[in-house]
Motif scaffolding. Structure first.
Motif, PDB file in Angstrom:
ATOM      1  N   SER B 199       0.822  -1.208   0.000  1.00 57.67           N
ATOM      2  CA  SER B 199       0.000   0.000   0.000  1.00 57.67           C
ATOM      3  C   SER B 199       0.862   1.267   0.000  1.00 57.67           C
ATOM      4  O   SER B 199       0.466   2.283  -0.572  1.00 57.67           O
ATOM      5  N   THR B 202       1.608   1.809  -3.660  1.00 56.28           N
ATOM      6  CA  THR B 202       0.452   2.340  -4.381  1.00 56.28           C
ATOM      7  C   THR B 202       0.268   3.829  -4.111  1.00 56.28           C
ATOM      8  O   THR B 202       0.126   4.639  -5.037  1.00 56.28           O
ATOM      9  N   GLU B 203       0.297   4.180  -2.825  1.00 52.52           N
ATOM     10  CA  GLU B 203       0.048   5.574  -2.466  1.00 52.52           C
ATOM     11  C   GLU B 203       1.173   6.484  -2.977  1.00 52.52           C
ATOM     12  O   GLU B 203       0.933   7.624  -3.342  1.00 52.52           O
ATOM     13  N   ALA B 231      -1.645   5.163   3.820  1.00 49.98           N
ATOM     14  CA  ALA B 231      -1.332   3.763   3.542  1.00 49.98           C
ATOM     15  C   ALA B 231      -1.509   2.880   4.776  1.00 49.98           C
ATOM     16  O   ALA B 231      -1.498   1.661   4.681  1.00 49.98           O
ATOM     17  N   PRO B 234      -5.215   0.386   5.443  1.00 47.72           N
ATOM     18  CA  PRO B 234      -5.461  -1.007   5.016  1.00 47.72           C
ATOM     19  C   PRO B 234      -4.934  -2.041   6.004  1.00 47.72           C
ATOM     20  O   PRO B 234      -5.420  -3.169   6.019  1.00 47.72           O
TER      21      PRO B 234
END
Lengths: 300, 319
Positions: B199, B202-203, B231, B234
């Motif tokens: 994550s 991704t961020e 992040a 999640p």
């Protein structure tokens, strides 16, 4: 274990049957092998796993020592060229015991994964395909199995069935049914909305036919990826239960039990538990590495 | 929103009830002769039949199964799971006695695991060297692959027997908790780190980060200021996996380090086939699991405004 569900898009090829996928697999085999050459860690992992499978099939090819008979004059010999893993309290060669132990532990692992895969897939298929009340009922039961940590559930099951390696395998398998069921159901739900499934219905194929010919082959890939991942987890679970003493009785070599036996002498003769334990850890890391490569292949 | 809350609470209660029923079937109905399970397996043949019958009557095993079930369920609702066969003490008291010790171990291990996971995610995201990233990203899968009993024995060997920094066994003093805590933190940190690495990545490539770059922020400034907050959320979604790892890990860790706690209690209860105690522990663990999931489910909309918006407009089915 976190499992990412692949989007239905991965099974976009209309009516791609399992047979079709396998011929594709064979055609790309040379390409796969050359890719493998660029990943030395993956190659080493495969070698480790194949060697250990060799241990399980023909242990006497890998060691000349007996796993049961020891030389009491040579107890607790440190690792050497003669005794790779050293010897235990009874002078038994620990490498030989690890090699023979592979059969016990790997058979149990295989059985556990088969139980979880077999039952979990069927349960998930029924839930996803039947839908409605059946689906809700099954999934609530699955929730309960997920609410009890798998080691705890396996311990309870093994206490009811009785202590043995087979029962450990069953217990580990039963405790992982729920995660297989959940992944399979999600896949089935995604597949049944595909056009080729509707087309099959339109052509007059019955529900059972659609399920067997289209839904099952197209939903299995994620569950197979999960099964690969589950192998490493199951080896650990089997060895953990063996370590806690729920498996084969002491003279039998089993990886978890080997570590437990050496543990009593860990202050003075650390290798007696560490060598078999490290061997176990290396095998799990290798299986893990291989199953991740499966998942990447599968995602592509 | 109210329906969402009611649905989640209903599910949590169902899980606890079903865990009770499942263990009842497994432990009281399936065994051919549940009375046998109440005695020490080693002494089973030495027990006279009249004692057996008295015990059976005492536990209600001579009544129809459905009556036994309702009777036990009724008592369980008031927190009474019967008495431990081995110690004769109430199951609830036996569990509550061991709880603080495991709670200290588990919460300490969780804190350390989170720290490890964040450091791994931070290094993997911030480094520009490919090999550092590969190395750091390989750590989490190593952490879940090494059996807890092996890492426990290795840690014990190095820091207690070789270096003598910490006591090897027992639960006296703050020092004795250090090694078990580290041992337990390793497998717990693995899945959290894997999730955070993903994550964070991704961020790190999302639009607001580009904006921060444009405004002249530094690499670590962006990670701490922007990525970290967005992040982290999640990580809550794998709270249940984390909890399972903590429970399974504490069974092994407490055995290796001979510490008292819920894990050891479970192991002794299973070893001695202390049926009421086993049932009590399983229901207790399932209840905590359900509670944790409930808290996560109910708080997620509060923490993530996007989800709150969906909940407000759509039916709870979508949630």
């Amino acid at each position: 274990m976190t499992v990412e569900l692949d989007t239905p898009g991965t099974s976009a090829a209309p009516a791609a049957t399992a047979a079709g996928e396998w011929s594709g697999f064979a055609r790309s085999l040379p390409k796969r092998l050359s890719e493998l050459g660029q990943q030395p860690i993956l190659v080493v992992s495969w070698i480790i796993v194949l060697v250990v499978i060799g241990w399980a099939i023909a242990p006497d090819l890998f060691t000349s020592y007996s796993p049961y008979d020891g030389n009491t004059n040579a107890s607790f010999v440190p690792p050497s060229a003669e005794h790779w893993f050293g010897t235990d309290r009874l002078g038994r060669d620990l490498f030989a015991r690890s090699v023979y132990g592979a059969r016990t532990t790997l058979t149990a692992t295989l059985l556990a994964v088969l139980v979880a895969f077999g039952i979990g897939t069927v349960v998930g298929l029924v839930a996803g395909f039947a839908g409605g009340f059946v689906d809700t009922a099954i999934m609530r039961v699955v929730d309960v199995f997920l609410a009890i940590p798998s080691l705890l559930l396996a311990m309870v099951v093994v206490s009811v069935l009785g202590y043995s390696t087979h029962n450990i395998a069953l217990a580990v398998g039963i405790s992982s049914i729920a995660s297989f069921a959940r992944v399979m159901r999600a896949e089935v739900l995604a597949v049944v909305t595909q056009d080729y499934v509707k087309a099959a219905y339109g052509l007059g194929v019955g529900r059972l036919g659609v399920m067997v010919k289209h839904v099952v082959p197209n939903s299995l890939s994620s569950v197979i990826a999960l099964a690969a991942l589950e192998v490493g987890t199951a080896v650990l679970a089997v060895a953990s239960l063996g370590f806690l003493g729920y498996g084969a009785p002491p003279p039998e070599p089993e990886w978890g039990l080997l570590v437990a036996e050496g543990r009593d002498y860990v202050a003075v003769h650390p290798w007696a538990s560490i060598m078999p334990g490290v061997a176990l850890a290396i095998v799990v890391i290798a299986t893990h590495r291989i199953s991740t490569s499966f998942r990447k292949d599968h995602r592509r | 929103m109210l329906r969402y809350v009611a649905l989640k609470i209903g599910r949590a209660l169902f899980v606890v009830w079903a865990a009770f029923t499942l263990t009842f079937v497994l432990l009281f109905v399936l065994p051919a002769n549940p009375v046998d399970l109440l005695f020490d397996p080693a002494e089973i043949n030495a027990i006279p039949p009249e004692v057996r019958e008295r015990v059976a009557a005492n536990y209600g095993f001579n009544k129809p199964v459905i009556l036994q079930y309702l009777d036990r369920l009724g008592h369980a609702l008031t927190g009474d799971f019967g008495n431990s066969v081995q110690s004769g003490r109430p199951v609830t008291a036996a569990i509550l006695d061991m709880l603080p010790s495991t709670l200290v171990l588990a919460s300490g291990a969780l804190a350390l695991a989170l720290l490890i996971a964040f450091v791994i995610a931070f290094v993997a995201t911030s480094t520009r060297r490919e090999w550092v990233r590969n190395l750091v990203e390989a750590l989490p899968s190593g952490a879940v692959s090494v059996p807890v009993f092996l890492s426990g024995i290795l840690i014990l060997q190095i820091f207690s027997f070789r270096l003598g920094w910490f006591p090897a066994f027992g639960d006296e003093g703050a020092k004795s908790v250090v090694l078990p805590l580290v041992t337990l933190a390793i497998p717990v940190s693995g899945p959290i780190a894997q999730l955070l690495v993903r994550s964070f990545a991704t961020e790190f490539h999302s639009g607001y980060v580009t904006t921060s770059w444009a405004k002249g922020a530094t690499r670590s400034g962006i990670i701490i200021g922007d990525v970290f907050r967005n992040a982290s959320l999640p990580a809550l979604t794998i709270a249940s996996i984390t909890f399972g790892n903590l429970i399974a890990g504490s069974v092994i860790t407490e055995t290796v380090f001979a510490r008292k706690g819920i894990g050891r209690l479970t192991q002794t209860a299973i070893d001695t086939l202390d049926v009421p105690l086993v049932q009590g522990i399983v229901v207790f663990v399932a209840a905590i699991f359900a509670l944790i999931n409930l808290i996560v489910d109910l708080n997620y909309p509060l923490l993530d405004p996007r989800l709150r918006a969906t909940l407000a407009v759509s039916t709870p089915r979508a949630a």
